[in-house]
Design a protein around this motif. Structure first.
Motif, PDB file in Angstrom:
ATOM      1  N   PHE A 163      57.948  40.352 -11.040  1.00 50.29           N
ATOM      2  CA  PHE A 163      58.349  41.557 -10.323  1.00 50.29           C
ATOM      3  C   PHE A 163      58.539  42.715 -11.300  1.00 50.29           C
ATOM      4  N   ASP A 164      59.240  42.463 -12.415  1.00 48.64           N
ATOM      5  CA  ASP A 164      59.473  43.520 -13.392  1.00 48.64           C
ATOM      6  C   ASP A 164      58.155  44.072 -13.927  1.00 48.64           C
ATOM      7  N   LEU A 165      57.196  43.187 -14.163  1.00 50.36           N
ATOM      8  CA  LEU A 165      55.898  43.599 -14.680  1.00 50.36           C
ATOM      9  C   LEU A 165      55.158  44.456 -13.658  1.00 50.36           C
ATOM     10  N   LEU A 166      55.141  44.026 -12.397  1.00 48.14           N
ATOM     11  CA  LEU A 166      54.482  44.794 -11.340  1.00 48.14           C
ATOM     12  C   LEU A 166      55.145  46.157 -11.162  1.00 48.14           C
ATOM     13  N   ALA A 167      56.475  46.168 -11.124  1.00 47.68           N
ATOM     14  CA  ALA A 167      57.193  47.437 -10.947  1.00 47.68           C
ATOM     15  C   ALA A 167      56.906  48.387 -12.108  1.00 47.68           C
ATOM     16  N   HIS A 168      56.843  47.852 -13.321  1.00 49.63           N
ATOM     17  CA  HIS A 168      56.552  48.703 -14.485  1.00 49.63           C
ATOM     18  C   HIS A 168      55.159  49.315 -14.367  1.00 49.63           C
ATOM     19  N   PHE A 169      54.172  48.506 -14.017  1.00 50.73           N
ATOM     20  CA  PHE A 169      52.816  49.034 -13.846  1.00 50.73           C
ATOM     21  C   PHE A 169      52.776  50.106 -12.760  1.00 50.73           C
ATOM     22  N   MET A 170      53.429  49.836 -11.627  1.00 52.48           N
ATOM     23  CA  MET A 170      53.349  50.775 -10.509  1.00 52.48           C
ATOM     24  C   MET A 170      54.128  52.058 -10.780  1.00 52.48           C
ATOM     25  N   ARG A 171      55.125  51.987 -11.645  1.00 54.78           N
ATOM     26  CA  ARG A 171      55.830  53.217 -12.040  1.00 54.78           C
ATOM     27  C   ARG A 171      54.977  54.088 -12.949  1.00 54.78           C
ATOM     28  N   HIS A 172      53.978  53.494 -13.589  1.00 55.81           N
ATOM     29  CA  HIS A 172      53.144  54.229 -14.544  1.00 55.81           C
ATOM     30  C   HIS A 172      51.662  54.012 -14.236  1.00 55.81           C
ATOM     31  N   PRO A 173      51.206  54.413 -13.047  1.00 56.82           N
ATOM     32  CA  PRO A 173      49.804  54.178 -12.687  1.00 56.82           C
ATOM     33  C   PRO A 173      48.856  54.900 -13.640  1.00 56.82           C
ATOM     34  N   SER A 174      47.741  54.235 -13.926  1.00 57.05           N
ATOM     35  CA  SER A 174      46.649  54.749 -14.770  1.00 57.05           C
ATOM     36  C   SER A 174      46.978  54.765 -16.255  1.00 57.05           C
ATOM     37  N   ARG A 175      48.233  54.536 -16.629  1.00 60.94           N
ATOM     38  CA  ARG A 175      48.574  54.505 -18.052  1.00 60.94           C
ATOM     39  C   ARG A 175      48.195  53.150 -18.638  1.00 60.94           C
ATOM     40  N   VAL A 176      47.565  53.167 -19.806  1.00 60.18           N
ATOM     41  CA  VAL A 176      47.164  51.926 -20.465  1.00 60.18           C
ATOM     42  C   VAL A 176      48.296  51.435 -21.360  1.00 60.18           C
ATOM     43  N   PHE A 177      48.638  50.147 -21.208  1.00 59.48           N
ATOM     44  CA  PHE A 177      49.666  49.527 -22.032  1.00 59.48           C
ATOM     45  C   PHE A 177      49.057  48.384 -22.835  1.00 59.48           C
ATOM     46  N   SER A 178      49.376  48.344 -24.120  1.00 59.96           N
ATOM     47  CA  SER A 178      48.985  47.194 -24.924  1.00 59.96           C
ATOM     48  C   SER A 178      49.921  46.032 -24.599  1.00 59.96           C
ATOM     49  N   ARG A 179      49.553  44.833 -25.024  1.00 63.67           N
ATOM     50  CA  ARG A 179      50.426  43.675 -24.810  1.00 63.67           C
ATOM     51  C   ARG A 179      51.758  43.872 -25.522  1.00 63.67           C
ATOM     52  N   ALA A 180      51.711  44.443 -26.723  1.00 62.10           N
ATOM     53  CA  ALA A 180      52.951  44.677 -27.472  1.00 62.10           C
ATOM     54  C   ALA A 180      53.859  45.654 -26.735  1.00 62.10           C
ATOM     55  N   GLN A 181      53.275  46.692 -26.126  1.00 61.97           N
ATOM     56  CA  GLN A 181      54.088  47.650 -25.366  1.00 61.97           C
ATOM     57  C   GLN A 181      54.701  46.995 -24.141  1.00 61.97           C
ATOM     58  N   LEU A 182      53.942  46.130 -23.453  1.00 58.96           N
ATOM     59  CA  LEU A 182      54.491  45.438 -22.287  1.00 58.96           C
ATOM     60  C   LEU A 182      55.611  44.498 -22.691  1.00 58.96           C
ATOM     61  N   LEU A 183      55.458  43.809 -23.819  1.00 58.96           N
ATOM     62  CA  LEU A 183      56.543  42.960 -24.310  1.00 58.96           C
ATOM     63  C   LEU A 183      57.801  43.785 -24.554  1.00 58.96           C
ATOM     64  N   ASP A 184      57.635  44.962 -25.138  1.00 60.15           N
ATOM     65  CA  ASP A 184      58.773  45.823 -25.439  1.00 60.15           C
ATOM     66  C   ASP A 184      59.416  46.348 -24.164  1.00 60.15           C
ATOM     67  N   HIS A 185      58.598  46.881 -23.233  1.00 56.25           N
ATOM     68  CA  HIS A 185      59.142  47.543 -22.042  1.00 56.25           C
ATOM     69  C   HIS A 185      59.661  46.560 -20.996  1.00 56.25           C
ATOM     70  N   VAL A 186      59.002  45.425 -20.829  1.00 53.47           N
ATOM     71  CA  VAL A 186      59.331  44.500 -19.744  1.00 53.47           C
ATOM     72  C   VAL A 186      60.175  43.326 -20.223  1.00 53.47           C
ATOM     73  N   TRP A 187      59.834  42.783 -21.390  1.00 56.75           N
ATOM     74  CA  TRP A 187      60.583  41.638 -21.920  1.00 56.75           C
ATOM     75  C   TRP A 187      61.690  42.069 -22.876  1.00 56.75           C
ATOM     76  N   GLY A 188      61.603  43.287 -23.417  1.00 53.19           N
ATOM     77  CA  GLY A 188      62.612  43.743 -24.360  1.00 53.19           C
ATOM     78  C   GLY A 188      62.512  43.090 -25.717  1.00 53.19           C
ATOM     79  N   THR A 189      61.319  42.618 -26.090  1.00 52.88           N
ATOM     80  CA  THR A 189      61.115  42.009 -27.392  1.00 52.88           C
ATOM     81  C   THR A 189      59.844  42.572 -28.000  1.00 52.88           C
ATOM     82  N   THR A 190      59.749  42.505 -29.326  1.00 47.36           N
ATOM     83  CA  THR A 190      58.556  43.007 -30.009  1.00 47.36           C
ATOM     84  C   THR A 190      57.855  41.898 -30.787  1.00 47.36           C
TER      85      THR A 190
END
Length: 238
Positions: A163-190
């Motif tokens: 859910f957190d991952l889907l909500a993050h994507f939908m809050r930022h449509p069309s923006r490209v995120f790397s895997r490292a950025q998704l780990l930081d924004h959604v999981w809170g780890t780098t």
């Protein structure tokens, strides 16, 4: 804001140390020393602002507690503690539903930083709102306050992290995120060793939200970079 934290840890000395530092952060702390009692407290005595969960517990292990807590409904942040340093143990903990993972022994400074990051993220994602907030694209709708998602009117069975991952994507449509950025924004780890955790979560999320997961309409791979959410998302307040 009241922050009630449950610590499930069978090492009494470590539990006392963790409790002390959580109290320094302004948390009210309950400690439990075995898995069976910890599971009962986690599911029946909440809601909890955070569960600090040891992996190697007597009676019921931490992974089973994490699974059961994720199936119980609602969302409770989980920070796993473990003496198991192998990468596959860390990945398994995150994929089971933990928000973050610390390997023993850990520093008090790092523990405090991880706790504060989890609490900030949870409060931002699920804080109360004067109105209902919905994100919609096509037949896909996300209720940010109730933390539910529906496609074509049917409820989707998403894990907390999906859910957190889907909500993050939908809050930022069309923006490209790397895997490292998704780990930081959604999981809170780098930790880049966890990047394949992102892949597995996206694959499972696609299987639930995409009309045809083999040719994704919403979560699109940008080769060599990462992922983006395609389309125009509507924010609706009711």
């Amino acid at each position: 804001m009241s922050r009630d934290v449950l610590v499930i840890e069978d090492d009494n000395d470590l539990a006392a140390l963790v409790k002390l530092h959580l109290q320094d952060l302004g948390c009210a702390v309950t400690t439990v020393a075995d898995g069976a009692a910890g599971l009962a407290a986690a599911v029946q005595c909440g809601p909890w602002s955070l569960v600090v969960l040891d992996l190697g517990l007597p009676q019921v292990d931490g992974l089973e507690i994490c699974r059961r807590l994720r199936l119980s409904g609602g969302y409770t942040p989980i920070l796993m503690l473990t003496a198991r340093a192998a990468e596959h143990h860390r990945v398994l903990g995150l994929e089971t539903g933990a928000d973050d993972y610390l390997t023993k022994p850990f520093s008090v400074v790092e523990f405090g930083a991880r706790v504060k990051a989890i609490l900030r993220r949870a409060e931002r994602l699920s804080g109360p709102s004067a109105t209902g907030r919905f994100l919609r694209i096509g037949d896909l709708q996300v209720d940010l306050d109730q933390r539910t998602a529906r496609r074509a009117g049917l409820s989707l069975d998403l894990t907390a992290k999906e859910f957190d991952l889907l909500a993050h994507f939908m809050r930022h449509p069309s923006r490209v995120f790397s895997r490292a950025q998704l780990l930081d924004h959604v999981w809170g780890t780098t930790h880049d060793t966890f990047e394949h955790t992102v892949n597995s979560h996206i694959n499972r999320l696609r299987s639930k939200i995409e009309p045809n997961p083999a040719t994704p309409r919403y979560i699109v791979t940008v080769w060599g970079v990462g992922y983006r959410f395609a389309g125009r998302v509507e924010l609706r307040l009711v």
